[in-house]
Scaffold this active site. Sequence first.
Site, PDB file in Angstrom:
ATOM      1  N   ASN A 152       0.801  -1.229   0.000  1.00  0.00           N
ATOM      2  CA  ASN A 152       0.000   0.000   0.000  1.00  0.00           C
ATOM      3  C   ASN A 152       0.830   1.275   0.000  1.00  0.00           C
ATOM      4  O   ASN A 152       0.279   2.357  -0.165  1.00  0.00           O
ATOM      5  CB  ASN A 152      -0.938   0.003   1.211  1.00  0.00           C
ATOM      6  CG  ASN A 152      -0.214  -0.268   2.510  1.00  0.00           C
ATOM      7  OD1 ASN A 152       0.484  -1.267   2.647  1.00  0.00           O
ATOM      8  ND2 ASN A 152      -0.342   0.629   3.453  1.00  0.00           N
ATOM      9  N   SER A 200     -11.011  -5.189   1.318  1.00  0.00           N
ATOM     10  CA  SER A 200     -11.668  -4.074   2.003  1.00  0.00           C
ATOM     11  C   SER A 200     -12.533  -3.267   1.033  1.00  0.00           C
ATOM     12  O   SER A 200     -12.093  -2.985  -0.088  1.00  0.00           O
ATOM     13  CB  SER A 200     -10.593  -3.161   2.608  1.00  0.00           C
ATOM     14  OG  SER A 200     -11.181  -1.997   3.160  1.00  0.00           O
ATOM     15  N   GLY A 201     -13.726  -2.870   1.460  1.00  0.00           N
ATOM     16  CA  GLY A 201     -14.652  -2.129   0.598  1.00  0.00           C
ATOM     17  C   GLY A 201     -14.110  -0.801   0.109  1.00  0.00           C
ATOM     18  O   GLY A 201     -14.217  -0.465  -1.072  1.00  0.00           O
ATOM     19  N   HIS A 202     -13.481  -0.031   1.023  1.00  0.00           N
ATOM     20  CA  HIS A 202     -13.144   1.343   0.631  1.00  0.00           C
ATOM     21  C   HIS A 202     -11.850   1.467  -0.173  1.00  0.00           C
ATOM     22  O   HIS A 202     -11.372   2.574  -0.430  1.00  0.00           O
ATOM     23  CB  HIS A 202     -13.155   2.285   1.842  1.00  0.00           C
ATOM     24  CG  HIS A 202     -12.006   2.145   2.788  1.00  0.00           C
ATOM     25  ND1 HIS A 202     -11.078   3.137   2.976  1.00  0.00           N
ATOM     26  CD2 HIS A 202     -11.659   1.141   3.615  1.00  0.00           C
ATOM     27  CE1 HIS A 202     -10.204   2.744   3.887  1.00  0.00           C
ATOM     28  NE2 HIS A 202     -10.530   1.535   4.296  1.00  0.00           N
ATOM     29  N   THR A 238     -24.493  -8.902  13.876  1.00  0.00           N
ATOM     30  CA  THR A 238     -25.491  -8.681  12.829  1.00  0.00           C
ATOM     31  C   THR A 238     -24.821  -8.063  11.611  1.00  0.00           C
ATOM     32  O   THR A 238     -24.091  -7.072  11.733  1.00  0.00           O
ATOM     33  CB  THR A 238     -26.581  -7.722  13.338  1.00  0.00           C
ATOM     34  OG1 THR A 238     -27.129  -8.274  14.532  1.00  0.00           O
ATOM     35  CG2 THR A 238     -27.678  -7.520  12.303  1.00  0.00           C
ATOM     36  N   CYS A 324      -2.313   5.095   7.599  1.00  0.00           N
ATOM     37  CA  CYS A 324      -2.432   4.429   8.893  1.00  0.00           C
ATOM     38  C   CYS A 324      -1.296   4.810   9.825  1.00  0.00           C
ATOM     39  O   CYS A 324      -1.401   4.664  11.025  1.00  0.00           O
ATOM     40  CB  CYS A 324      -2.425   2.921   8.702  1.00  0.00           C
ATOM     41  SG  CYS A 324      -3.648   2.393   7.515  1.00  0.00           S
TER      42      CYS A 324
END
Length: 379
Positions: A152, A200-202, A238, A324
């Site tokens: 990354n 990861s979605g983002h 959930t 990060c």
Amino acid sequence: MSADRVLYLDHLASTPLDPEVLDAMRPWLDPAAVGNPHAAWHRPGWRAAEAIEAARAEVAALIGARPGEILFTGGATEANNLALLGGIPAGWPAIASAIEHPSVLACLPELAARGHRTATLPVGPDGTADLDALKTLLAGRPALVSLMAANNEIGTIQPLAEAARICAEAGALLHSDAVQMLSTGLVDIRALDLAFLSLSGHKLYGPMGIGALFVREGTSLRPLLHGGDQQEGRRAGTLPTALCVGLGAACRIARQRRSADAQRLTALRERLFSTLQNGLPELRRNGSSDHGLPGCLNVSVPGLDAADLLLDLPDLALSTGSACSTGSPEPSHVLRAIGLSPEQAYGSLRFGLGRGTTEDEIDRVAARIAEAIRARDRG
Ligand code: PMP
């Protein structure tokens, strides 16, 4: 300053939500979409569960997996923790490359505290993992090995197929953090025979707060979270219907777009590098120019304080390393692992190109960066 004036070249930190993904999510954000997807006794619950299972199938299709091998998580940080802490068999050592994301590396001391032997795998000057060192570390015995598909910070793409062969010979389990790879590259789970893979979605033009862990069928996994039997008890909690649907849509779009996007972004990345180099001949390129992520360019400028430069250019959204580690006074562990001095690491800039990036933006950002650095040299 209005957000639309920002020139956004930080796609490795986060990608914008694709409008088609937002459209897919919208009905599930509507109050009419009430219903716990795990509620077994009514239609709203069934509908949500159906939407989630369709999304799971899209995530699986992106990597050539079966839907039952996909666990939704709260992101890749959780997926990486689950793979390492939950996926390691009792008494096995853990090996991770020196340039893994902190959500992998920080699991090593935790595993050591639990009695596992741990080791870091060195990388060469372009960030490629040293596979001879992997053979030596494994010494023909099983271990859990974590090697990211692409880095990354410097974009280096790892020789996963070769690593997978070495792991298979030793009976080792291979986990790969493929967060950065999947919007432009192919990871075929069957060809590689990975045990675990995180996404990861983002980083895929999907929503934040959702990710997934692939767990090869038949692989044992101890849950990190307790208190619910959702997802067969392997990941309690959930499921957020809208986020799962968004991740599914993002994976479907990535499957259609990845090869065209890869080609376009590679050309833009090379244009950015050569334009920058024309203005700043002393520039050094970090990472691998042959095996690099199409959307990633990392460079160092001697004597530059990159963080200070970016503070002067707040309408250019770039990074000095990984987001990060922002706020950490330490130079990037990735740049240090490929042999840069702390000074070289502090002088490095990361450009993250994405689907919306244009040639005009590339030319503007290169001109502004070169001008700002030359102005500092003059001052
Ligand atoms: N792995 C890599 C390679 C990443 O770039 C990131 C995000 N910076 C993560 C893991 C963590 O992902 P998430 O934000 O979904 O927790």
